[in-house]
Motif scaffolding. Structure first.
Motif, PDB file in Angstrom:
ATOM      1  N   THR A 102       0.830  -1.204   0.000  1.00  0.00           N
ATOM      2  CA  THR A 102       0.000   0.000   0.000  1.00  0.00           C
ATOM      3  C   THR A 102       0.867   1.258   0.000  1.00  0.00           C
ATOM      4  O   THR A 102       0.530   2.260  -0.639  1.00  0.00           O
ATOM      5  CB  THR A 102      -0.936   0.014   1.216  1.00  0.00           C
ATOM      6  OG1 THR A 102      -0.163  -0.105   2.418  1.00  0.00           O
ATOM      7  CG2 THR A 102      -1.898  -1.154   1.173  1.00  0.00           C
ATOM      8  N   THR A 103       1.998   1.202   0.709  1.00  0.00           N
ATOM      9  CA  THR A 103       2.901   2.352   0.750  1.00  0.00           C
ATOM     10  C   THR A 103       3.514   2.612  -0.624  1.00  0.00           C
ATOM     11  O   THR A 103       3.594   3.761  -1.084  1.00  0.00           O
ATOM     12  CB  THR A 103       4.012   2.113   1.782  1.00  0.00           C
ATOM     13  OG1 THR A 103       3.434   1.846   3.056  1.00  0.00           O
ATOM     14  CG2 THR A 103       4.920   3.326   1.894  1.00  0.00           C
ATOM     15  N   LEU A 104       3.926   1.558  -1.316  1.00  0.00           N
ATOM     16  CA  LEU A 104       4.534   1.718  -2.633  1.00  0.00           C
ATOM     17  C   LEU A 104       3.529   2.205  -3.664  1.00  0.00           C
ATOM     18  O   LEU A 104       3.850   3.035  -4.526  1.00  0.00           O
ATOM     19  CB  LEU A 104       5.159   0.397  -3.080  1.00  0.00           C
ATOM     20  CG  LEU A 104       6.451   0.009  -2.351  1.00  0.00           C
ATOM     21  CD1 LEU A 104       6.844  -1.427  -2.668  1.00  0.00           C
ATOM     22  CD2 LEU A 104       7.583   0.970  -2.712  1.00  0.00           C
ATOM     23  N   VAL A 105       2.294   1.723  -3.585  1.00  0.00           N
ATOM     24  CA  VAL A 105       1.253   2.199  -4.500  1.00  0.00           C
ATOM     25  C   VAL A 105       0.988   3.682  -4.269  1.00  0.00           C
ATOM     26  O   VAL A 105       0.816   4.463  -5.214  1.00  0.00           O
ATOM     27  CB  VAL A 105      -0.044   1.378  -4.325  1.00  0.00           C
ATOM     28  CG1 VAL A 105      -1.214   2.045  -5.033  1.00  0.00           C
ATOM     29  CG2 VAL A 105       0.154  -0.035  -4.854  1.00  0.00           C
ATOM     30  N   ARG A 106       0.956   4.078  -3.007  1.00  0.00           N
ATOM     31  CA  ARG A 106       0.740   5.490  -2.686  1.00  0.00           C
ATOM     32  C   ARG A 106       1.902   6.346  -3.198  1.00  0.00           C
ATOM     33  O   ARG A 106       1.702   7.472  -3.661  1.00  0.00           O
ATOM     34  CB  ARG A 106       0.580   5.657  -1.181  1.00  0.00           C
ATOM     35  CG  ARG A 106       0.169   7.049  -0.734  1.00  0.00           C
ATOM     36  CD  ARG A 106      -0.284   7.071   0.717  1.00  0.00           C
ATOM     37  NE  ARG A 106       0.745   6.622   1.628  1.00  0.00           N
ATOM     38  CZ  ARG A 106       0.698   5.487   2.335  1.00  0.00           C
ATOM     39  NH1 ARG A 106      -0.366   4.706   2.236  1.00  0.00           N
ATOM     40  NH2 ARG A 106       1.676   5.156   3.152  1.00  0.00           N
ATOM     41  N   LEU A 107       3.111   5.809  -3.162  1.00  0.00           N
ATOM     42  CA  LEU A 107       4.294   6.551  -3.584  1.00  0.00           C
ATOM     43  C   LEU A 107       4.447   6.598  -5.101  1.00  0.00           C
ATOM     44  O   LEU A 107       4.776   7.651  -5.669  1.00  0.00           O
ATOM     45  CB  LEU A 107       5.541   5.916  -2.947  1.00  0.00           C
ATOM     46  CG  LEU A 107       6.901   6.506  -3.326  1.00  0.00           C
ATOM     47  CD1 LEU A 107       7.022   7.932  -2.784  1.00  0.00           C
ATOM     48  CD2 LEU A 107       8.032   5.634  -2.780  1.00  0.00           C
ATOM     49  N   LEU A 108       4.194   5.464  -5.761  1.00  0.00           N
ATOM     50  CA  LEU A 108       4.512   5.336  -7.185  1.00  0.00           C
ATOM     51  C   LEU A 108       3.294   5.312  -8.095  1.00  0.00           C
ATOM     52  O   LEU A 108       3.427   5.551  -9.299  1.00  0.00           O
ATOM     53  CB  LEU A 108       5.338   4.054  -7.416  1.00  0.00           C
ATOM     54  CG  LEU A 108       6.630   3.918  -6.610  1.00  0.00           C
ATOM     55  CD1 LEU A 108       7.239   2.545  -6.839  1.00  0.00           C
ATOM     56  CD2 LEU A 108       7.613   5.008  -6.996  1.00  0.00           C
ATOM     57  N   GLY A 109       2.123   4.970  -7.540  1.00  0.00           N
ATOM     58  CA  GLY A 109       0.945   4.765  -8.372  1.00  0.00           C
ATOM     59  C   GLY A 109       0.763   3.293  -8.681  1.00  0.00           C
ATOM     60  O   GLY A 109       1.739   2.531  -8.789  1.00  0.00           O
ATOM     61  N   ALA A 110      -0.488   2.889  -8.843  1.00  0.00           N
ATOM     62  CA  ALA A 110      -0.796   1.466  -9.029  1.00  0.00           C
ATOM     63  C   ALA A 110      -0.189   0.908 -10.308  1.00  0.00           C
ATOM     64  O   ALA A 110       0.130  -0.294 -10.386  1.00  0.00           O
ATOM     65  CB  ALA A 110      -2.315   1.259  -9.025  1.00  0.00           C
ATOM     66  N   GLU A 111      -0.010   1.740 -11.327  1.00  0.00           N
ATOM     67  CA  GLU A 111       0.499   1.246 -12.607  1.00  0.00           C
ATOM     68  C   GLU A 111       1.966   0.831 -12.532  1.00  0.00           C
ATOM     69  O   GLU A 111       2.453   0.093 -13.396  1.00  0.00           O
ATOM     70  CB  GLU A 111       0.305   2.306 -13.694  1.00  0.00           C
ATOM     71  CG  GLU A 111       1.154   3.571 -13.548  1.00  0.00           C
ATOM     72  CD  GLU A 111       0.594   4.562 -12.539  1.00  0.00           C
ATOM     73  OE1 GLU A 111       1.265   5.582 -12.290  1.00  0.00           O
ATOM     74  OE2 GLU A 111      -0.503   4.302 -11.991  1.00  0.00           O
ATOM     75  N   ARG A 112       2.683   1.276 -11.489  1.00  0.00           N
ATOM     76  CA  ARG A 112       4.103   0.939 -11.362  1.00  0.00           C
ATOM     77  C   ARG A 112       4.367  -0.145 -10.316  1.00  0.00           C
ATOM     78  O   ARG A 112       5.522  -0.476 -10.053  1.00  0.00           O
ATOM     79  CB  ARG A 112       4.917   2.188 -11.006  1.00  0.00           C
ATOM     80  CG  ARG A 112       5.078   3.187 -12.149  1.00  0.00           C
ATOM     81  CD  ARG A 112       6.073   4.266 -11.771  1.00  0.00           C
ATOM     82  NE  ARG A 112       7.385   3.717 -11.423  1.00  0.00           N
ATOM     83  CZ  ARG A 112       8.336   4.407 -10.797  1.00  0.00           C
ATOM     84  NH1 ARG A 112       8.112   5.675 -10.439  1.00  0.00           N
ATOM     85  NH2 ARG A 112       9.503   3.852 -10.512  1.00  0.00           N
ATOM     86  N   VAL A 113       3.327  -0.693  -9.755  1.00  0.00           N
ATOM     87  CA  VAL A 113       3.503  -1.707  -8.705  1.00  0.00           C
ATOM     88  C   VAL A 113       2.689  -2.950  -9.053  1.00  0.00           C
ATOM     89  O   VAL A 113       1.475  -2.873  -9.277  1.00  0.00           O
ATOM     90  CB  VAL A 113       3.065  -1.165  -7.318  1.00  0.00           C
ATOM     91  CG1 VAL A 113       3.293  -2.228  -6.250  1.00  0.00           C
ATOM     92  CG2 VAL A 113       3.823   0.117  -6.970  1.00  0.00           C
ATOM     93  N   ARG A 114       3.363  -4.077  -9.092  1.00  0.00           N
ATOM     94  CA  ARG A 114       2.693  -5.368  -9.296  1.00  0.00           C
ATOM     95  C   ARG A 114       2.789  -6.140  -7.993  1.00  0.00           C
ATOM     96  O   ARG A 114       3.883  -6.275  -7.435  1.00  0.00           O
ATOM     97  CB  ARG A 114       3.368  -6.139 -10.428  1.00  0.00           C
ATOM     98  CG  ARG A 114       2.688  -7.467 -10.748  1.00  0.00           C
ATOM     99  CD  ARG A 114       3.529  -8.266 -11.721  1.00  0.00           C
ATOM    100  NE  ARG A 114       2.843  -9.456 -12.188  1.00  0.00           N
ATOM    101  CZ  ARG A 114       3.438 -10.487 -12.761  1.00  0.00           C
ATOM    102  NH1 ARG A 114       4.759 -10.463 -12.951  1.00  0.00           N
ATOM    103  NH2 ARG A 114       2.752 -11.538 -13.165  1.00  0.00           N
TER     104      ARG A 114
END
Length: 416
Positions: free
Chosen positions: A89-101
């Protein structure tokens, strides 16, 4: 090379428990990030990627770590489901959902419910990983099941002590250690009889809440009994508080300013309305501010922010509120003006007036804002009390409740 980051959830069973897809991502990784415990679960002989151990504290360093690995195949290891109180959740908030799998494994909650035979959709989950034990309070109700995600091996004993102090010492407790691992273990007992000062650091606490006879419940709806709060008389009384909260109309995730916090009853009720709600209580008296903080911890909202200082000056620099309650200092110069100016469009401002002077102030603002954005209600409450050998009505001081909703465009009077 893609800048997308893959987050792999790993259980206590490590490499052997990973899906073929997760293994494929790890084998292709050039950089492997995670906590020491997660990294140790993936053998270096299998995954030869450069390993980066999370620093402490992590959040300030995370953007730099991600940027330093840009252009390389990055995998992040997380415990169980990375999107459940996890780094995903932290990485999605930082990078956006399109950059996190995200490739999840079963969460600790799923594993605990499977071991206990509990329905996962009927369980209250409280994480104490970054919060004090008092955050458990709102979940404690007779007959309810609670799963507590522990911060460390001392958390179960703290939970047991909290339950016992609340009158729930008879509650069965189970500590599930190292869920999913070869050395998984379950330790059980009751809260009142808990005698294990420290368990394995990786654990989940399961509680079946059982209240002792006479234990006073803490209801979910606003209007907690006055005696629930420690106070010196500066308290928005129960009946008035319930109406005030209905006017503030809390919505999940919103921020409240409680100006002239007193005992903090309104801010506390606001935060108890939903676990995502936030509040800042502003109180000029240092002793009351300390009392307010104790009330917040005792009633399960230790995240309440307390600012000691006088409004309007103490309001400078605070985050934009979705709602404001002015319970003290209504007639103080500049207080209502500062609150109204700070309030976001569509936000609610509620002020309670009990003196003639404060009534004059809210009446002037009511006229200034005007319909349909402004409304005043006068509330008169009487409580039954002994009168000799009989019962009579003892009136409380009437309260004028002014409610205003800030329009998207300034009203005509404000433009002048």
């Amino acid at each position: 090379m893609s800048d997308r980051i893959t987050v792999v959830g790993v259980g206590a069973d490590g490499w052997s428990g990973l899906s073929p897809q997760a293994r494929e991502e790890l084998l292709a990784a050039e950089v492997l990030m995670g906590g020491s415990r997660q990294l140790d679960l993936v053998p270096a002989s299998v995954c030869t990627a450069e390993r980066v151990v999370w620093p402490s504290p992590l959040l300030p360093a995370l953007p730099g770590l991600v940027e330093a690995s840009r252009g390389r195949a990055v995998c992040v290891l997380a415990s169980g489901d990375p999107m459940f109180h996890g780094i995903g959740t932290t990485l999605v908030r930082l990078l956006g959902a399109e950059r996190v799998r995200v490739l999840p494994s079963p969460s600790s909650v799923s594993l605990a419910c499977a071991r206990l035979g509990w329905a996962a959709d009927r369980v209250e989950v409280v994480s104490l990983v970054t919060r004090p034990v008092e955050a458990v309070h709102p979940a404690v109700h007779d007959g309810r099941r609670v799963l507590v995600l522990s911060a460390d091996g001392r958390t179960p004993a703290r939970v047991a002590a909290l339950l016992t102090s609340r009158g729930y010492g008879a509650s069965p407790m189970a500590v599930l250690e190292r869920l999913g691992g070869d050395d998984e273990r379950l330790v059980s007992g009751t809260a009142g009889g808990w005698a294990v000062p420290e368990t394995a650091a990786l654990n989940v606490v399961a509680v079946e809440c059982v209240a002792a006879p006479g234990t006073v419940p803490l209801p979910c709806l606003p209007g907690l009994p006055d005696e629930t709060f420690e106070h010196d008389g500066q308290l928005t009384k129960r009946e008035v508080r319930a109406v005030t909260m209905s006017r503030l109309a809390p919505v999940p995730g919103e921020l409240l300013w409680d100006v002239g916090g007193g005992a903090g009853s309104v801010a506390i009720e606001w935060m108890r309305a939903h676990r995502e709600n936030r509040a800042v209580a502003v109180e000029k008296d240092g002793g009351r501010a300390e009392r307010l903080t104790r009330n917040a911890h005792a009633l399960g909202v230790p995240g309440l922010t307390v600012v000691t200082g006088a409004a309007p000056g103490a309001l400078d620099g605070l985050a934009v509120p979705d709602a404001v309650f002015v319970g003290g200092g209504v007639s103080a110069p500049g207080v209502i003006e500062a609150c109204w100016r700070a309030l976001r469009p569509g936000g609610r401002l509620v002020a309670n007036a009990v003196t003639v002077e404060s009534e004059v102030t809210v009446a002037a603002w009511h006229a200034r804002i005007g319909a349909p954005h402004s409304e005043m209600v006068r509330l008169a409450v009487s409580r039954a009390a002994p009168v000799g050998g009989f019962t009579g009505w003892r009136p409380m001081m009437p309260v004028t409740i002014w409610t205003a909703v800030k329009p998207a465009e300034p009203v005509e009077e404000e433009r002048r």
